[in-house]
Design an enzyme around this catalytic site. Structure first.
Site, PDB file in Angstrom:
ATOM      1  N   GLN A 198      68.359  26.644  47.473  1.00  0.00           N
ATOM      2  CA  GLN A 198      69.286  26.426  48.595  1.00  0.00           C
ATOM      3  C   GLN A 198      69.915  25.036  48.589  1.00  0.00           C
ATOM      4  OE1 GLN A 198      66.296  27.983  51.656  1.00  0.00           O
ATOM      5  NE2 GLN A 198      68.252  28.674  52.489  1.00  0.00           N
TER       6      GLN A 198
ATOM      7  N   GLY B 200      62.011  26.663  56.990  1.00  0.00           N
ATOM      8  CA  GLY B 200      61.683  26.627  55.574  1.00  0.00           C
ATOM      9  C   GLY B 200      62.941  26.354  54.778  1.00  0.00           C
TER      10      GLY B 200
ATOM     11  N   CYS C 288      68.632  32.745  57.826  1.00  0.00           N
ATOM     12  CA  CYS C 288      68.538  31.923  56.624  1.00  0.00           C
ATOM     13  C   CYS C 288      69.604  30.837  56.693  1.00  0.00           C
ATOM     14  CB  CYS C 288      68.760  32.804  55.400  1.00  0.00           C
ATOM     15  SG  CYS C 288      68.651  31.916  53.843  1.00  0.00           S
ATOM     16  N   LEU C 289      69.226  29.611  56.354  1.00  0.00           N
ATOM     17  CA  LEU C 289      70.193  28.506  56.433  1.00  0.00           C
ATOM     18  C   LEU C 289      71.375  28.720  55.484  1.00  0.00           C
ATOM     19  CD1 LEU C 289      67.780  25.425  56.684  1.00  0.00           C
ATOM     20  CD2 LEU C 289      69.032  26.548  58.540  1.00  0.00           C
TER      21      LEU C 289
ATOM     22  N   HIS D 145      59.598  34.766  53.055  1.00  0.00           N
ATOM     23  CA  HIS D 145      61.051  34.563  52.999  1.00  0.00           C
ATOM     24  C   HIS D 145      61.406  33.494  51.961  1.00  0.00           C
ATOM     25  CE1 HIS D 145      65.163  34.120  54.972  1.00  0.00           C
ATOM     26  NE2 HIS D 145      65.062  33.013  54.261  1.00  0.00           N
ATOM     27  N   GLU D 146      60.689  32.376  51.993  1.00  0.00           N
ATOM     28  CA  GLU D 146      60.981  31.282  51.048  1.00  0.00           C
ATOM     29  C   GLU D 146      60.612  31.676  49.625  1.00  0.00           C
ATOM     30  OE1 GLU D 146      62.889  28.986  52.038  1.00  0.00           O
ATOM     31  OE2 GLU D 146      62.641  29.589  54.111  1.00  0.00           O
TER      32      GLU D 146
ATOM     33  N   HIS E 274      63.264  33.420  47.934  1.00  0.00           N
ATOM     34  CA  HIS E 274      64.325  32.530  47.422  1.00  0.00           C
ATOM     35  C   HIS E 274      64.044  32.084  45.988  1.00  0.00           C
ATOM     36  CE1 HIS E 274      67.215  31.843  50.599  1.00  0.00           C
ATOM     37  NE2 HIS E 274      66.274  31.584  51.494  1.00  0.00           N
TER      38      HIS E 274
HETATM   39 NI    NI Z   1      66.450  31.563  53.586  1.00  0.00          NI
END
Ligand code: NI
Length: 195
Positions: free
Chosen positions: A50, A45, A104-105, A146-147, A150
């Site tokens: 991000q 995701g 998480c990226l 999770h997304e 964000h």
């Molecule tokens: Ni993340």
């Protein structure tokens, strides 16, 4: 085009995303670029903050869960679960809380168990601005929760205990400074020249 992924510590990750309308300039290209960026980084995701944009937009592709042969439960429905969520609003979260190792990226090499409810129901618009109300469960719900965090300015490390967070302090500050080696393109809040 691959976009640099914003690293932990950048204030954009703490902003509550703004709604976008159909006429948002370059939206289709942005979504395409976000998918390319997410696949390049092997993510499940990716949310607009991000890539530096505080907008209510995130994408998911849960296919990797379906390819994991060690998965005991039936996850075949996750194959090709590639979706765009615009202006998403959670209606409710239900079911038992369960723990899952999240990553998480924007926070490379950090994985911690996070507890979340099993199901999430939300209202959102897709890439064609069609409105949907849909419930997701299991891994799909997990990625969406999770997304969704964000676009509310929340990171998964906010859900772990203060003690665990303290133990991660050095690692998180290294990420902010770019003192890490990663396989994908990132943008760090404290560039080397400023240290
Ligand atoms: Ni993340």
């Amino acid at each position: 085009m691959i976009l640099p992924i914003v690293a932990y510590g950048d204030p954009v990750l703490r902003k509550v995303g703004e709604e976008i309308d159909e006429n948002y300039p370059g939206l289709a290209v942005l979504i395409e670029n976000m998918f390319e960026t997410m696949y390049e980084a092997s993510g499940l995701g990716l949310a607009a903050p991000q890539v530096g944009l505080p907008l209510r937009l995130f994408i998911i592709d849960c296919s990797p869960f379906a390819e994991d042969e060690e998965n005991a439960s039936d996850v075949s429905h996750l194959k090709g679960l590639r979706k765009v969520f615009i202006n998403a609003e959670i209606i409710n979260e239900q079911g038992e809380e369960w723990e899952f190792q999240e990553g998480c990226l924007s926070i490379p090499d950090v994985r911690e168990p996070v507890s979340r409810p099993e199901k999430v129901r939300l209202r959102y618009r897709d890439e064609n601005f069609e409105q949907h109300e849909e419930e997701f469960d299991g891994y799909a719900a997990r990625v969406i929760q999770h997304e969704y965090d964000h676009i509310e300015g929340i990171l998964f490390t906010d859900h772990i205990s203060p003690l665990k967070r303290r133990l991660l302090k050095r690692k998180l500050s290294d990420i902010t400074k770019g003192n890490i080696s990663i396989a994908y393109k990132m943008r760090f809040p404290t560039p080397k020249r400023m240290r």
